[in-house]
Design a protein around this motif. Sequence first.
Motif, PDB file in Angstrom:
ATOM      1  N   TYR A 149     106.795 -87.918  17.560  1.00 52.26           N
ATOM      2  CA  TYR A 149     106.463 -88.048  18.982  1.00 52.26           C
ATOM      3  C   TYR A 149     106.538 -86.692  19.678  1.00 52.26           C
ATOM      4  N   LEU A 150     107.599 -85.941  19.413  1.00 59.67           N
ATOM      5  CA  LEU A 150     107.764 -84.636  20.060  1.00 59.67           C
ATOM      6  C   LEU A 150     106.690 -83.653  19.614  1.00 59.67           C
ATOM      7  N   LEU A 151     106.269 -83.755  18.362  1.00 57.96           N
ATOM      8  CA  LEU A 151     105.186 -82.911  17.875  1.00 57.96           C
ATOM      9  C   LEU A 151     103.920 -83.141  18.689  1.00 57.96           C
ATOM     10  N   ARG A 152     103.638 -84.408  19.000  1.00 56.79           N
ATOM     11  CA  ARG A 152     102.426 -84.761  19.727  1.00 56.79           C
ATOM     12  C   ARG A 152     102.578 -84.609  21.244  1.00 56.79           C
ATOM     13  N   LEU A 153     103.778 -84.268  21.695  1.00 57.87           N
ATOM     14  CA  LEU A 153     104.028 -84.118  23.129  1.00 57.87           C
ATOM     15  C   LEU A 153     103.654 -82.702  23.557  1.00 57.87           C
ATOM     16  N   GLY A 154     102.375 -82.504  23.839  1.00 60.81           N
ATOM     17  CA  GLY A 154     101.911 -81.175  24.246  1.00 60.81           C
ATOM     18  C   GLY A 154     101.181 -80.433  23.152  1.00 60.81           C
ATOM     19  N   TRP A 155     101.030 -81.062  21.967  1.00 61.58           N
ATOM     20  CA  TRP A 155     100.279 -80.437  20.872  1.00 61.58           C
ATOM     21  C   TRP A 155      99.386 -81.492  20.238  1.00 61.58           C
ATOM     22  N   SER A 156      98.238 -81.082  19.776  1.00 63.48           N
ATOM     23  CA  SER A 156      97.339 -82.048  19.141  1.00 63.48           C
ATOM     24  C   SER A 156      96.568 -81.384  18.008  1.00 63.48           C
ATOM     25  N   HIS A 157      96.153 -82.216  17.072  1.00 65.67           N
ATOM     26  CA  HIS A 157      95.271 -81.777  15.992  1.00 65.67           C
ATOM     27  C   HIS A 157      94.205 -82.848  15.820  1.00 65.67           C
ATOM     28  N   LYS A 158      93.021 -82.553  16.360  1.00 65.70           N
ATOM     29  CA  LYS A 158      91.917 -83.522  16.376  1.00 65.70           C
ATOM     30  C   LYS A 158      92.426 -84.812  17.021  1.00 65.70           C
ATOM     31  N   ASP A 159      92.166 -85.968  16.402  1.00 67.26           N
ATOM     32  CA  ASP A 159      92.649 -87.215  16.981  1.00 67.26           C
ATOM     33  C   ASP A 159      93.747 -87.846  16.127  1.00 67.26           C
ATOM     34  N   LYS A 160      94.363 -87.040  15.285  1.00 69.05           N
ATOM     35  CA  LYS A 160      95.418 -87.526  14.390  1.00 69.05           C
ATOM     36  C   LYS A 160      96.694 -87.828  15.179  1.00 69.05           C
ATOM     37  N   GLU A 161      97.319 -88.961  14.894  1.00 70.42           N
ATOM     38  CA  GLU A 161      98.514 -89.383  15.623  1.00 70.42           C
ATOM     39  C   GLU A 161      99.786 -89.306  14.775  1.00 70.42           C
ATOM     40  N   ILE A 162      99.696 -89.747  13.515  1.00 65.88           N
ATOM     41  CA  ILE A 162     100.874 -89.805  12.656  1.00 65.88           C
ATOM     42  C   ILE A 162     100.831 -88.666  11.644  1.00 65.88           C
ATOM     43  N   PHE A 163     101.947 -87.907  11.578  1.00 66.79           N
ATOM     44  CA  PHE A 163     102.036 -86.765  10.683  1.00 66.79           C
ATOM     45  C   PHE A 163     103.283 -86.887   9.813  1.00 66.79           C
ATOM     46  N   THR A 164     103.133 -86.671   8.526  1.00 71.75           N
ATOM     47  CA  THR A 164     104.318 -86.535   7.694  1.00 71.75           C
ATOM     48  C   THR A 164     104.957 -85.190   8.028  1.00 71.75           C
ATOM     49  N   LYS A 165     106.166 -84.998   7.551  1.00 66.61           N
ATOM     50  CA  LYS A 165     106.846 -83.734   7.811  1.00 66.61           C
ATOM     51  C   LYS A 165     106.039 -82.556   7.267  1.00 66.61           C
ATOM     52  N   GLN A 166     105.518 -82.714   6.051  1.00 65.11           N
ATOM     53  CA  GLN A 166     104.760 -81.624   5.439  1.00 65.11           C
ATOM     54  C   GLN A 166     103.436 -81.404   6.159  1.00 65.11           C
ATOM     55  N   GLU A 167     102.793 -82.483   6.594  1.00 68.91           N
ATOM     56  CA  GLU A 167     101.540 -82.343   7.346  1.00 68.91           C
ATOM     57  C   GLU A 167     101.765 -81.595   8.651  1.00 68.91           C
ATOM     58  N   SER A 168     102.877 -81.867   9.310  1.00 67.27           N
ATOM     59  CA  SER A 168     103.158 -81.178  10.581  1.00 67.27           C
ATOM     60  C   SER A 168     103.335 -79.681  10.354  1.00 67.27           C
ATOM     61  N   ILE A 169     103.945 -79.319   9.219  1.00 66.47           N
ATOM     62  CA  ILE A 169     104.094 -77.897   8.885  1.00 66.47           C
ATOM     63  C   ILE A 169     102.729 -77.275   8.570  1.00 66.47           C
ATOM     64  N   ASP A 170     101.958 -77.959   7.762  1.00 69.65           N
ATOM     65  CA  ASP A 170     100.676 -77.410   7.317  1.00 69.65           C
ATOM     66  C   ASP A 170      99.671 -77.264   8.460  1.00 69.65           C
ATOM     67  N   LEU A 171      99.691 -78.178   9.418  1.00 69.02           N
ATOM     68  CA  LEU A 171      98.653 -78.219  10.450  1.00 69.02           C
ATOM     69  C   LEU A 171      99.047 -77.549  11.772  1.00 69.02           C
ATOM     70  N   PHE A 172     100.341 -77.308  11.976  1.00 71.38           N
ATOM     71  CA  PHE A 172     100.773 -76.774  13.275  1.00 71.38           C
ATOM     72  C   PHE A 172     100.267 -75.356  13.519  1.00 71.38           C
ATOM     73  N   ASP A 173      99.808 -75.125  14.732  1.00 75.54           N
ATOM     74  CA  ASP A 173      99.524 -73.764  15.203  1.00 75.54           C
ATOM     75  C   ASP A 173      99.608 -73.774  16.726  1.00 75.54           C
ATOM     76  N   LEU A 174      99.805 -72.595  17.283  1.00 76.61           N
ATOM     77  CA  LEU A 174      99.982 -72.500  18.733  1.00 76.61           C
ATOM     78  C   LEU A 174      98.689 -72.752  19.493  1.00 76.61           C
ATOM     79  N   ASN A 175      97.551 -72.666  18.811  1.00 73.81           N
ATOM     80  CA  ASN A 175      96.274 -72.938  19.478  1.00 73.81           C
ATOM     81  C   ASN A 175      96.174 -74.388  19.938  1.00 73.81           C
TER      82      ASN A 175
END
Length: 459
Positions: A261-287
């Motif tokens: 929830y906190l990952l998606r609070l102010g950050w987004s990646h396309k329309d993806k809602e649920i992220f595994t821990k590893q996915e959040s690491i792989d996909l996160f960027d400040l953009n």
Amino acid sequence: MSFVCRFAPSPTGPLHIGGVRTALFNWLLAKKNKGKYFLRIEDTDKERSKDEFKHQIISSLAWLGIEHDGEEYVQSENIDKHKTVANELAKKGFAYHCYCSAEELEAQKSLAKKKNLPFIYNRKCRDLKEKKNGPAVLRFKSKISGSAIIKDLVQGDKNISNSTIEDFIILRQNSTPTYQLSATVDDHEMKVTHVIRGDDHMINSFKQKQIYEAMDWKMPNFAHIPLIHSDKGKKLSKRDNASTIDDYVMIGIMPDALRNYLLRLGWSHKDKEIFTKQESIDLFDLNGVGKSPSKLDMSRILSMNETYIKTIDEKDLFKLFKEYLSKYKEPLDASKDTILMKCMGFLKNKAKTLEDIYNNSQYIINNEVKISAEDQKLLDDKSKLIIKDFMSEFERLSYLNKETLEPLIKSLIEKHKTNFKGVGQPLRIGLVGSRFGPGLYDVILSLDKTEIIKRLSKI
């Protein structure tokens, strides 16, 4: 380029949910780039800093899976280095002693207030040629002319006039360093490459930028993320409900759900809602970080948690459930393990939190059923007769499953000219202690036959 990020909370209170998100973003950026993420405890406010809050911060982040590299840094252990830098700034002509009394400063503040202007120290002592006797603070000699730019990785280029930055204090009268100095020195000593924090720190970044320049140190990259607001649209504070990690843990929010929830609070990646821990690491960027404040939405947190409860392996869910009971309710009797594990599939039905599962499983955990006064009123003569007829037929059943129970319930509906609720409600009250709870067939099949007769016989 190597990435070094840090989260630097003050142990003056429980970890705030906004701070957790800041820690998460720092941790993700570091891990995404194979860098380091450090935890720095800024405990120089000795009057308000407490070990209990320090331990709560560390344990809360660990609970969420945000693990820092190495031992945590403790800011107070580095005070001598902070003072050394302050004295070096003074020798270089970038700082000066200020002897203005509290009364003089208060008069300046009052005048600024009357003129409806922000208070900026009038630099009375800035150009004194000789040191005076008496108490003094050490102020940084901020630039007066020109402007400064910070190329913020979230907000874009930020430009302010240097005249708006006062000559801020870097050493107090008792020679203890202030936040502006300590944070800057520590970031330099820790070789921090990226400073990610709330956008309410923007003015601090401009002040600290001047210290970096005065010391001829390499400047870190700055990224200021928007604040989290309450459901009323105001800056979230510790006075708001569910503002600290403990508030969520106590009602049974699971760490993966809250982190997602906190990952998606102010950050987004396309329309993806649920992220595994590893996915959040792989996909996160400040953009992907937005520029507008985010609003804390408890209903969304509960919805996210419900999704995790539904999809998590039931053995893992049961483990989390037992840990939750041990910490916030009562330790589970080992004799109940097998039946609760077996029933987890329906106990989690419609549950949004671990506390909901606890409430659903009360009739299994407790050997005695307690019926509330409100539910007791629903057990009228007709309801008691239905229960009596049910027991009479139920005792004759040699094998229990839904196929053998359904005809029995249907016959009671027809005999008493009612509906499923008319039969199911009194039976559920007798077996569970409430008209609310798991499905009737699930309840009956989860209990021993003798236990069912024992409970219904008391009605």
